[in-house]
Design a protein around this motif. Structure first.
Motif, PDB file in Angstrom:
ATOM      1  N   PRO A  45       1.009  -1.256  -0.023  1.00  0.00           N
ATOM      2  CA  PRO A  45      -0.030   0.143  -0.025  1.00  0.00           C
ATOM      3  C   PRO A  45       0.890   1.496  -0.087  1.00  0.00           C
ATOM      4  N   ALA A  48      -0.549   4.209   4.022  1.00  0.00           N
ATOM      5  CA  ALA A  48      -0.981   3.725   5.351  1.00  0.00           C
ATOM      6  C   ALA A  48      -1.812   4.324   6.143  1.00  0.00           C
ATOM      7  N   GLU A  49      -2.580   3.947   7.100  1.00  0.00           N
ATOM      8  CA  GLU A  49      -3.365   4.858   8.161  1.00  0.00           C
ATOM      9  C   GLU A  49      -2.715   6.005   8.543  1.00  0.00           C
ATOM     10  N   ASP A  51      -0.348   7.616   7.411  1.00  0.00           N
ATOM     11  CA  ASP A  51      -0.005   8.682   6.329  1.00  0.00           C
ATOM     12  C   ASP A  51      -1.417   9.268   6.145  1.00  0.00           C
TER      13      ASP A  51
END
Length: 63
Positions: A45, A48-49, A51
């Motif tokens: 990915p 990510a969360e 980010d």
């Protein structure tokens, strides 16, 4: 690579797209290219969360 390291070098149009499309799956190829050009990740990915959380906070204090 941590987003804090490449975000300052990211193209403004890519930043705007990310801010307006928070947490959207499947980034457009142009945005992916701009992230890579800025020194960001190129493998999925890409974001990510943590980010997305960074982008969301940055959107509150737009440049």
């Amino acid at each position: 690579m941590r987003i804090e390291r490449w975000w300052p070098y990211l193209d403004g149009s890519a930043k705007n797209w990310l801010r307006q499309n928070l947490r959207q799956e499947g980034l457009p190829p142009k945005v992916q290219d701009r992230i890579a050009e800025a020194g960001g990740p190129v493998m999925d990915p890409i974001l990510a969360e943590p980010d997305w959380a960074f982008i969301e906070l940055d959107a509150e204090t737009v440049e």
